[in-house]
Design a protein around this motif. Structure first.
Motif, PDB file in Angstrom:
ATOM      1  N   LEU A 309       8.289 -43.245 -25.741  1.00 25.74           N
ATOM      2  CA  LEU A 309       8.436 -42.863 -24.342  1.00 25.74           C
ATOM      3  C   LEU A 309       7.288 -42.004 -23.818  1.00 25.74           C
ATOM      4  N   VAL A 310       6.460 -41.483 -24.711  1.00 26.09           N
ATOM      5  CA  VAL A 310       5.341 -40.610 -24.286  1.00 26.09           C
ATOM      6  C   VAL A 310       4.160 -41.494 -23.885  1.00 26.09           C
ATOM      7  N   SER A 311       3.820 -41.451 -22.584  1.00 25.74           N
ATOM      8  CA  SER A 311       2.794 -42.347 -22.047  1.00 25.74           C
ATOM      9  C   SER A 311       1.390 -41.772 -22.129  1.00 25.74           C
ATOM     10  N   LYS A 312       1.243 -40.481 -21.805  1.00 23.26           N
ATOM     11  CA  LYS A 312      -0.104 -39.915 -21.702  1.00 23.26           C
ATOM     12  C   LYS A 312      -0.029 -38.400 -21.733  1.00 23.26           C
ATOM     13  N   HIS A 313      -1.125 -37.782 -22.171  1.00 23.21           N
ATOM     14  CA  HIS A 313      -1.260 -36.322 -22.182  1.00 23.21           C
ATOM     15  C   HIS A 313      -2.348 -35.896 -21.195  1.00 23.21           C
ATOM     16  N   PHE A 314      -2.112 -34.763 -20.538  1.00 17.48           N
ATOM     17  CA  PHE A 314      -3.130 -34.147 -19.680  1.00 17.48           C
ATOM     18  C   PHE A 314      -3.257 -32.680 -20.062  1.00 17.48           C
ATOM     19  N   PRO A 315      -4.466 -32.129 -19.993  1.00 18.98           N
ATOM     20  CA  PRO A 315      -4.604 -30.690 -20.242  1.00 18.98           C
ATOM     21  C   PRO A 315      -3.991 -29.904 -19.083  1.00 18.98           C
ATOM     22  N   PHE A 316      -3.665 -28.656 -19.341  1.00 19.59           N
ATOM     23  CA  PHE A 316      -3.021 -27.803 -18.340  1.00 19.59           C
ATOM     24  C   PHE A 316      -3.831 -27.741 -17.054  1.00 19.59           C
ATOM     25  N   SER A 317      -5.141 -27.783 -17.176  1.00 20.15           N
ATOM     26  CA  SER A 317      -6.018 -27.663 -16.007  1.00 20.15           C
ATOM     27  C   SER A 317      -5.970 -28.891 -15.105  1.00 20.15           C
TER      28      SER A 317
END
Length: 340
Positions: A309-317
């Motif tokens: 179910l995890v599609s993508k990661h983005f940094p906090f910024s």
């Protein structure tokens, strides 16, 4: 520390703020590791959530590492992986007194009516804390909150064991509801959506029966899946009028319909079906502590799958870019994670 604030719909601003101060004896300081973005967050981003004022610090599904603990805390130690329920309840109203604190009359949810965890450090009280197994990834930890929604929703009807179930909406929540229905002994589970991608993800998670409602007459496909047995329980997880209509019109007379989708616009309810078919309509609001604990247990045992179910990661910024990705990808964005 860093903090992200949604100052108005679609606008996220970053600030350097002072880290949380002294802990009360029953509190813990958490270092936030991952934050999941859910459908309700997207409603807030678009100014469509009915109960969220601005500005707001978002973030309510997350994993963290314990940084410090108050002197009376016994559940966790520094360095442990944890998550926590985002519900702030009064403990004094009648729902709270009878243990239904998820429907507290003065409920505030972090990330909506109270500040959430979109910052480096966050303080929680021990009663809301859930310790995660060492084997958990931070991604699994951030998926406990949506999994707990599925755990709670599937506990609303009297029982699911041996019944046929239809889940309308194959997003992250609908997927997890379907997985929990199956884990609770449902005879057959059919999940519907308008996205083949989401339906393929459901199959990856062990939900064999899927239906794209754009491609075939719904009634015919339900008949094909369940035969003369029909289905006895429906879960509305899409927050869409047509989805609700489908369940009310087709569930077995005397059956159950659980509504957990968030609607941008209040739907119309066909009271003919509700009354003449003597249907049981259940609302499902978030979860209770036992649902969190069951979600952790089920994920740890492999009965509930979260990795697909995890599609993508983005940094906090790049919080804002994460929302743009969700908007652009639409049906191909399931769970998007923010990495701190």
């Amino acid at each position: 520390m860093r903090q992200a604030i949604m100052s108005s719909p679609g606008k996220i601003e970053y600030f350097k703020v002072k880290a949380p101060g002294e802990l009360k004896p029953n509190e813990l300081l958490l270092k936030i590791e991952r934050i999941g973005i859910c459908g309700s967050d997207v409603h807030v981003f678009h100014g469509e959530h009915p109960a969220t004022p601005y500005p707001v610090v978002q973030g309510h599904e997350y994993s963290a590492t314990v940084e410090f603990v108050g002197e009376n805390v016994s559940k966790a130690k520094p360095g442990m992986k944890v998550t926590a329920r985002p519900q702030q309840v009064c403990g004094k109203c009648n729902p709270c007194k009878r243990g239904q604190y998820n429907a507290c009359q003065n409920l505030k949810v972090e990330g909506f009516q109270a500040p959430g965890v979109a910052q480096d450090y966050f303080i929680v009280s021990e009663d809301r804390l859930v310790v995660l197994p060492d084997s958990f990834t931070f991604e699994q930890g951030a998926m406990v909150e949506p999994a707990a929604v599925g755990a709670h929703a599937t506990s609303r009807p009297t029982r699911l064991n041996g019944k046929n179930v239809v889940v309308s909406g194959a997003g992250t929540i609908g997927n997890l509801v379907a997985q929990f229905a199956k884990a609770r002994g449902a005879k057959k589970v059919l999940i519907t959506d308008v996205s083949d991608y989401r339906l393929d993800k459901a199959k990856e998670c062990g939900i064999e029966l899927t239906l794209n409602v754009k491609n075939a007459p719904v009634e015919d496909e339900i008949k094909s899946c369940f035969g003369d047995e029909g289905f006895q329980v429906g879960f509305e997880a899409a927050g869409v009028q047509t989805s609700l209509d489908l369940l009310l019109a087709n569930v077995e007379k005397g059956g159950d319909v659980v509504i957990l989708g968030v609607y941008a616009k209040n739907p119309e309810v066909n009271m003919y079906y509700v009354g003449e078919h003597e249907l049981n309509i259940y609302g499902s609001m978030m979860y209770r502590h036992r649902d969190y604990e069951e979600a952790v247990s089920m994920i740890a045992e492999g009965k509930i799958k979260t990795e697909p179910l995890v599609s993508k990661h983005f940094p906090f910024s790049e919080f804002g870019k994460a929302y743009k990705y969700i908007d652009d990808m639409r049906d191909k964005a399931m769970k998007v994670m923010i990495d701190l």
